[in-house]
Design a protein around this motif. Structure first.
Motif, mmCIF file in Angstrom:
data_model
loop_
_atom_site.group_PDB
_atom_site.id
_atom_site.type_symbol
_atom_site.label_atom_id
_atom_site.label_comp_id
_atom_site.label_asym_id
_atom_site.label_seq_id
_atom_site.Cartn_x
_atom_site.Cartn_y
_atom_site.Cartn_z
ATOM 1 N N ALA A 23 0.832 -1.209 0.000
ATOM 2 C CA ALA A 23 0.000 0.000 0.000
ATOM 3 C C ALA A 23 0.861 1.251 0.000
ATOM 4 O O ALA A 23 0.545 2.236 -0.688
ATOM 5 N N ASP A 24 1.947 1.233 0.763
ATOM 6 C CA ASP A 24 2.836 2.395 0.827
ATOM 7 C C ASP A 24 3.510 2.630 -0.519
ATOM 8 O O ASP A 24 3.571 3.766 -1.013
ATOM 9 N N ILE A 25 4.037 1.570 -1.113
ATOM 10 C CA ILE A 25 4.706 1.700 -2.410
ATOM 11 C C ILE A 25 3.728 2.188 -3.468
ATOM 12 O O ILE A 25 4.032 3.099 -4.250
ATOM 13 N N ARG A 26 2.541 1.600 -3.499
ATOM 14 C CA ARG A 26 1.546 1.988 -4.493
ATOM 15 C C ARG A 26 1.175 3.463 -4.344
ATOM 16 O O ARG A 26 1.001 4.184 -5.334
ATOM 17 N N ALA A 27 1.082 3.934 -3.105
ATOM 18 C CA ALA A 27 0.724 5.333 -2.865
ATOM 19 C C ALA A 27 1.783 6.276 -3.428
ATOM 20 O O ALA A 27 1.455 7.305 -4.027
ATOM 21 N N VAL A 28 3.054 5.927 -3.261
ATOM 22 C CA VAL A 28 4.123 6.777 -3.790
ATOM 23 C C VAL A 28 4.126 6.749 -5.313
ATOM 24 O O VAL A 28 4.261 7.785 -5.970
ATOM 25 N N VAL A 29 3.981 5.557 -5.899
ATOM 26 C CA VAL A 29 3.954 5.428 -7.356
ATOM 27 C C VAL A 29 2.831 6.282 -7.951
ATOM 28 O O VAL A 29 3.002 6.939 -8.984
ATOM 29 N N GLU A 30 1.683 6.272 -7.291
ATOM 30 C CA GLU A 30 0.534 7.027 -7.797
ATOM 31 C C GLU A 30 0.687 8.528 -7.582
ATOM 32 O O GLU A 30 0.089 9.322 -8.304
ATOM 33 N N GLU A 31 1.494 8.914 -6.591
ATOM 34 C CA GLU A 31 1.626 10.328 -6.233
ATOM 35 C C GLU A 31 2.577 11.093 -7.147
ATOM 36 O O GLU A 31 2.336 12.257 -7.454
ATOM 37 N N VAL A 32 3.658 10.439 -7.566
ATOM 38 C CA VAL A 32 4.683 11.175 -8.315
ATOM 39 C C VAL A 32 4.796 10.684 -9.755
ATOM 40 O O VAL A 32 4.640 9.492 -10.028
ATOM 41 N N PRO A 33 5.082 11.599 -10.684
ATOM 42 C CA PRO A 33 5.188 11.234 -12.105
ATOM 43 C C PRO A 33 6.585 10.798 -12.526
ATOM 44 O O PRO A 33 6.858 10.685 -13.715
ATOM 45 N N VAL A 34 7.476 10.580 -11.562
ATOM 46 C CA VAL A 34 8.848 10.157 -11.873
ATOM 47 C C VAL A 34 9.087 8.768 -11.295
ATOM 48 O O VAL A 34 8.357 8.322 -10.409
ATOM 49 N N PRO A 35 10.108 8.046 -11.784
ATOM 50 C CA PRO A 35 10.359 6.680 -11.319
ATOM 51 C C PRO A 35 10.634 6.588 -9.826
ATOM 52 O O PRO A 35 11.333 7.437 -9.258
ATOM 53 N N LEU A 36 10.079 5.538 -9.212
ATOM 54 C CA LEU A 36 10.334 5.263 -7.797
ATOM 55 C C LEU A 36 11.448 4.234 -7.662
ATOM 56 O O LEU A 36 11.428 3.178 -8.289
ATOM 57 N N ASN A 37 12.399 4.540 -6.813
ATOM 58 C CA ASN A 37 13.525 3.671 -6.477
ATOM 59 C C ASN A 37 13.309 3.166 -5.041
ATOM 60 O O ASN A 37 13.003 3.952 -4.145
ATOM 61 N N VAL A 38 13.453 1.867 -4.830
ATOM 62 C CA VAL A 38 13.396 1.316 -3.483
ATOM 63 C C VAL A 38 14.681 0.555 -3.206
ATOM 64 O O VAL A 38 15.426 0.204 -4.120
ATOM 65 N N LEU A 39 14.938 0.304 -1.944
ATOM 66 C CA LEU A 39 16.114 -0.439 -1.520
ATOM 67 C C LEU A 39 15.765 -1.916 -1.391
ATOM 68 O O LEU A 39 14.727 -2.267 -0.816
ATOM 69 N N HIS A 40 16.628 -2.780 -1.933
ATOM 70 C CA HIS A 40 16.424 -4.216 -1.750
ATOM 71 C C HIS A 40 16.586 -4.560 -0.276
ATOM 72 O O HIS A 40 17.612 -4.242 0.344
ATOM 73 N N LEU A 41 15.574 -5.194 0.281
ATOM 74 C CA LEU A 41 15.587 -5.626 1.674
ATOM 75 C C LEU A 41 15.443 -7.133 1.695
ATOM 76 O O LEU A 41 14.361 -7.654 1.409
ATOM 77 N N PRO A 42 16.513 -7.874 1.976
ATOM 78 C CA PRO A 42 16.444 -9.339 1.948
ATOM 79 C C PRO A 42 15.279 -9.886 2.764
ATOM 80 O O PRO A 42 15.091 -9.526 3.921
ATOM 81 N N GLY A 43 14.476 -10.728 2.097
ATOM 82 C CA GLY A 43 13.333 -11.328 2.761
ATOM 83 C C GLY A 43 12.085 -10.471 2.791
ATOM 84 O O GLY A 43 11.011 -10.940 3.177
ATOM 85 N N ARG A 44 12.206 -9.216 2.344
ATOM 86 C CA ARG A 44 11.055 -8.309 2.406
ATOM 87 C C ARG A 44 10.654 -7.754 1.046
ATOM 88 O O ARG A 44 9.542 -7.267 0.885
ATOM 89 N N THR A 45 11.571 -7.776 0.090
ATOM 90 C CA THR A 45 11.251 -7.256 -1.237
ATOM 91 C C THR A 45 11.442 -8.359 -2.270
ATOM 92 O O THR A 45 12.372 -9.146 -2.186
#
Length: 262
Positions: free
Chosen positions: A184-206
């Motif tokens: 839900a958090d990631i989707r909210a950011v993707v929908e909010e901004v018109p530029v690419p979203l970068n996230v950090l790889h989190l072992p076991g979580r992403t």
């Protein structure tokens, strides 16, 4: 490279799958990653700092960062450099720094709003920095990082959306939210901004497939490769000494303590 490095790097953020960005701390590692087939390479501020015996995120590795950037820019792929908070509180100076990196052939920079004392820089300051950088070096991919999730801000998502929206409006080419992992958090950011979203790889979580479906365009390894290399070095030395054992990958805080940081 056959094309402009900025264009090539920007295009890597608009493919069928997110750009998986490995982060190097010296030239040999960067060259090895290119040899392994990665289409772009970033730097890790923790790795650069720790390799020099310094603490991360304190603004004390300008010389090391610029030297590494000069060397990595010789690689035949786009290179993006983590410049922490910009190594200056003055937006114009940060702009000049990025313009110098552009002259080396660097394709992108990562600028964060987190500070060494665990606070976040004022949004207005970061906006001024972004505007100064894009004015001085418009052909450098500016990835604007907010540490709201990383620093466990009491209103993570609301403050994140406020910041990434302001950074995108100021001219950032992409936004980076390390620590964000929930759908839900990631989707909210993707929908909010018109530029690419970068996230950090989190072992076991992403998971790359899930992040792709959510609209994430870039996944960074951050300090993971450096920390895994530390583990491999210790494990190998113990094995040679006849004392093999289960050596864990050190956490970020473990590395900071090794070099006398927080």
């Amino acid at each position: 490279m056959g094309t402009d490095r900025y264009d090539a790097f920007r295009d890597l953020h608009h493919r069928d799958r997110p750009l998986l960005l490995p982060n190097a701390w010296d030239h040999a590692v960067g060259a090895a990653l290119v040899d392994a087939g990665f289409p772009a390479v970033g730097t890790t501020s923790l790795g650069v700092a720790a390799a020099a015996g310094k603490s991360d995120a304190t603004g004390g590795t300008l010389e090391e960062t610029m030297t590494l950037a000069w060397n990595l820019a010789r690689l035949p792929v786009p290179v993006t450099v983590d410049i922490e908070g910009g190594f200056s509180d003055r937006p114009a100076e940060v702009g000049r720094l990025v313009a110098e990196l552009a002259s080396y052939g660097v394709a992108g920079v990562n600028i964060e709003d987190g500070r060494a004392d665990g606070t976040l820089a004022p949004v207005e300051h970061q906006v001024a920095v972004i505007e100064a950088v894009k004015a001085a070096a418009p052909r450098v991919f500016l990835n604007a990082r907010t540490d709201t999730f990383w620093l466990a801000h009491p209103s993570d998502l609301a403050e994140t959306l406020r910041r990434v929206s302001a950074y995108a409006a100021a001219g950032a080419d992409g936004v980076f939210v390390p620590g964000i992992a929930g759908d839900a958090d990631i989707r909210a950011v993707v929908e909010e901004v018109p530029v690419p979203l970068n996230v950090l790889h989190l072992p076991g979580r992403t998971d790359t497939a899930r992040l792709t479906d959510l609209g994430v365009r870039r996944i960074s390894c951050g300090s993971l490769l450096y920390r895994a290399a530390l583990r491999a070095a210790v494990a190998t030395a113990l094995e040679v000494a006849g004392h093999p054992g289960d050596v864990p990958v050190p956490a970020y805080g473990d590395v900071q303590r090794l070099v006398g940081g927080r």
